[in-house]
Design a protein around this motif. Structure first.
Motif, PDB file in Angstrom:
ATOM      1  N   MET A  43       0.580  -0.887  -0.126  1.00 48.19           N
ATOM      2  CA  MET A  43      -0.027  -0.230  -0.092  1.00 48.19           C
ATOM      3  C   MET A  43       1.100   1.638   0.003  1.00 48.19           C
ATOM      4  N   GLY A  44       0.513   2.483  -0.990  1.00 44.80           N
ATOM      5  CA  GLY A  44       1.200   3.108  -0.504  1.00 44.80           C
ATOM      6  C   GLY A  44       0.866   4.385   0.197  1.00 44.80           C
ATOM      7  N   PHE A  45       2.473   5.505   0.786  1.00 43.29           N
ATOM      8  CA  PHE A  45       1.075   5.803   1.533  1.00 43.29           C
ATOM      9  C   PHE A  45       1.422   6.863   1.257  1.00 43.29           C
ATOM     10  N   GLU A  46       1.663   8.084   0.404  1.00 42.90           N
ATOM     11  CA  GLU A  46       2.010   9.040   0.140  1.00 42.90           C
ATOM     12  C   GLU A  46       0.689   9.568  -0.303  1.00 42.90           C
ATOM     13  N   GLY A  47       0.326  10.395  -0.486  1.00 40.62           N
ATOM     14  CA  GLY A  47      -1.627  11.407  -0.664  1.00 40.62           C
ATOM     15  C   GLY A  47      -2.365  11.067   0.319  1.00 40.62           C
ATOM     16  N   ALA A  48      -2.140   9.815   1.298  1.00 43.09           N
ATOM     17  CA  ALA A  48      -3.393   9.125   1.751  1.00 43.09           C
ATOM     18  C   ALA A  48      -4.066  10.131   2.691  1.00 43.09           C
ATOM     19  N   VAL A  49      -5.348  10.132   3.237  1.00 45.45           N
ATOM     20  CA  VAL A  49      -5.263  10.983   4.284  1.00 45.45           C
ATOM     21  C   VAL A  49      -5.731   9.968   5.288  1.00 45.45           C
ATOM     22  N   TRP A  50      -5.339  10.553   6.396  1.00 43.76           N
ATOM     23  CA  TRP A  50      -5.955  10.062   7.673  1.00 43.76           C
ATOM     24  C   TRP A  50      -6.485  10.962   8.481  1.00 43.76           C
ATOM     25  N   GLN A  51      -7.388  10.435   9.525  1.00 41.69           N
ATOM     26  CA  GLN A  51      -7.950  11.580  10.315  1.00 41.69           C
ATOM     27  C   GLN A  51      -7.610  11.260  11.263  1.00 41.69           C
ATOM     28  N   VAL A  52      -8.176  12.398  12.116  1.00 38.19           N
ATOM     29  CA  VAL A  52      -7.110  12.342  13.988  1.00 38.19           C
ATOM     30  C   VAL A  52      -8.838  12.558  14.360  1.00 38.19           C
ATOM     31  N   ARG A  53      -9.680  12.099  14.835  1.00 40.51           N
ATOM     32  CA  ARG A  53     -10.636  12.418  16.084  1.00 40.51           C
ATOM     33  C   ARG A  53     -10.663  12.952  17.216  1.00 40.51           C
ATOM     34  N   GLY A  54     -11.789  13.087  16.872  1.00 39.36           N
ATOM     35  CA  GLY A  54     -11.449  13.223  19.470  1.00 39.36           C
ATOM     36  C   GLY A  54     -13.493  12.782  19.448  1.00 39.36           C
ATOM     37  N   GLY A  55     -13.661  13.171  20.161  1.00 45.30           N
ATOM     38  CA  GLY A  55     -15.478  12.696  21.356  1.00 45.30           C
ATOM     39  C   GLY A  55     -16.599  13.679  20.047  1.00 45.30           C
ATOM     40  N   ARG A  56     -16.542  14.729  20.117  1.00 48.11           N
ATOM     41  CA  ARG A  56     -17.352  15.711  19.274  1.00 48.11           C
ATOM     42  C   ARG A  56     -17.076  15.870  18.366  1.00 48.11           C
ATOM     43  N   GLU A  57     -16.279  16.182  17.995  1.00 46.80           N
ATOM     44  CA  GLU A  57     -15.836  16.665  16.799  1.00 46.80           C
ATOM     45  C   GLU A  57     -14.439  16.590  15.935  1.00 46.80           C
ATOM     46  N   PRO A  58     -14.245  16.537  14.717  1.00 48.70           N
ATOM     47  CA  PRO A  58     -13.067  15.765  14.581  1.00 48.70           C
ATOM     48  C   PRO A  58     -11.890  16.829  14.959  1.00 48.70           C
ATOM     49  N   VAL A  59     -10.887  16.097  15.032  1.00 49.37           N
ATOM     50  CA  VAL A  59      -9.286  17.323  15.377  1.00 49.37           C
ATOM     51  C   VAL A  59      -8.650  17.266  14.266  1.00 49.37           C
ATOM     52  N   GLY A  60      -8.802  16.909  12.938  1.00 47.09           N
ATOM     53  CA  GLY A  60      -7.957  17.076  11.646  1.00 47.09           C
ATOM     54  C   GLY A  60      -7.394  15.665  10.670  1.00 47.09           C
ATOM     55  N   GLU A  61      -7.030  16.592   9.681  1.00 41.73           N
ATOM     56  CA  GLU A  61      -6.641  15.458   9.230  1.00 41.73           C
ATOM     57  C   GLU A  61      -4.916  15.779   8.865  1.00 41.73           C
ATOM     58  N   ILE A  62      -4.394  14.378   8.494  1.00 41.84           N
ATOM     59  CA  ILE A  62      -2.784  14.620   7.864  1.00 41.84           C
ATOM     60  C   ILE A  62      -3.144  13.969   6.683  1.00 41.84           C
ATOM     61  N   VAL A  63      -2.665  14.800   5.736  1.00 42.36           N
ATOM     62  CA  VAL A  63      -2.371  14.318   4.260  1.00 42.36           C
ATOM     63  C   VAL A  63      -1.142  13.823   3.915  1.00 42.36           C
ATOM     64  N   VAL A  64      -0.807  12.382   3.868  1.00 42.31           N
ATOM     65  CA  VAL A  64       0.709  12.549   4.129  1.00 42.31           C
ATOM     66  C   VAL A  64       1.677  12.254   2.595  1.00 42.31           C
ATOM     67  N   ASP A  65       2.888  13.340   3.270  1.00 47.64           N
ATOM     68  CA  ASP A  65       3.044  13.320   1.995  1.00 47.64           C
ATOM     69  C   ASP A  65       5.258  12.929   1.878  1.00 47.64           C
ATOM     70  N   GLU A  66       5.730  11.957   3.227  1.00 52.65           N
ATOM     71  CA  GLU A  66       6.487  11.898   3.284  1.00 52.65           C
ATOM     72  C   GLU A  66       6.958  10.402   3.833  1.00 52.65           C
ATOM     73  N   THR A  67       7.584   9.773   4.223  1.00 51.33           N
ATOM     74  CA  THR A  67       7.541   8.373   4.774  1.00 51.33           C
ATOM     75  C   THR A  67       9.111   8.454   4.894  1.00 51.33           C
ATOM     76  N   ASP A  68       9.608   7.392   6.257  1.00 54.01           N
ATOM     77  CA  ASP A  68      10.660   7.673   6.628  1.00 54.01           C
ATOM     78  C   ASP A  68      10.536   6.423   7.336  1.00 54.01           C
ATOM     79  N   PHE A  69      10.053   5.080   6.997  1.00 55.83           N
ATOM     80  CA  PHE A  69      10.191   3.957   7.926  1.00 55.83           C
ATOM     81  C   PHE A  69      10.487   3.955   9.011  1.00 55.83           C
ATOM     82  N   PRO A  70       9.353   3.361  10.079  1.00 53.24           N
ATOM     83  CA  PRO A  70       8.334   3.505  10.172  1.00 53.24           C
ATOM     84  C   PRO A  70       7.191   4.820  10.691  1.00 53.24           C
ATOM     85  N   TRP A  71       7.626   6.151  10.220  1.00 52.07           N
ATOM     86  CA  TRP A  71       6.994   6.937  10.282  1.00 52.07           C
ATOM     87  C   TRP A  71       6.497   7.439   9.126  1.00 52.07           C
ATOM     88  N   LEU A  72       5.500   8.076   9.125  1.00 52.51           N
ATOM     89  CA  LEU A  72       4.674   9.144   7.921  1.00 52.51           C
ATOM     90  C   LEU A  72       4.578  10.369   8.690  1.00 52.51           C
TER      91      LEU A  72
END
Length: 106
Positions: free
Chosen positions: A1-30
């Motif tokens: 699975m390619g990670f660059e361009g993928a959108v990850w969501q950070v969710r909280g209790g009631r409201e979305p906390v934010g989104e991360i659009v991956v633009d760099e990989t340095d395994f195991p970090w995105l």
């Protein structure tokens, strides 16, 4: 699975906390651009404190702050929630690693 361009969501209790659009990989970090959501102000100070504690190498207090972050937010991959993660947010940048299994107790 390619990670660059993928959108990850950070969710909280009631409201979305934010989104991360991956633009760099340095395994195991995105790494990616972080766009805050309406729930981010409620956790912004936790993420700022977590980074300071990392720089200070105050691992005992860092564990407490990290545990609080994990209580307040979840990380969701493009194909669903991940059970374990480390997430750092600074300004418009975020970097994280995750696991399909809980991290071991070291």
């Amino acid at each position: 699975m390619g990670f660059e361009g993928a959108v990850w969501q950070v969710r909280g209790g009631r409201e979305p906390v934010g989104e991360i659009v991956v633009d760099e990989t340095d395994f195991p970090w995105l790494h990616g651009t972080f766009t805050p959501g309406p729930g981010f102000p409620g956790v912004r100070d936790l993420f700022a404190r977590e980074l300071v504690l990392t720089e200070d190498e105050d691992w005992e207090t860092w564990e407490e702050v990290h545990d609080e972050i994990r209580r307040q937010v979840s990380l969701v991959a493009p194909d669903g929630p991940v059970p374990e993660f480390l997430l750092h947010i600074e300004g418009d940048r975020a970097w994280f690693r995750w696991s399909d299994e809980p991290f071991g107790e070291d």
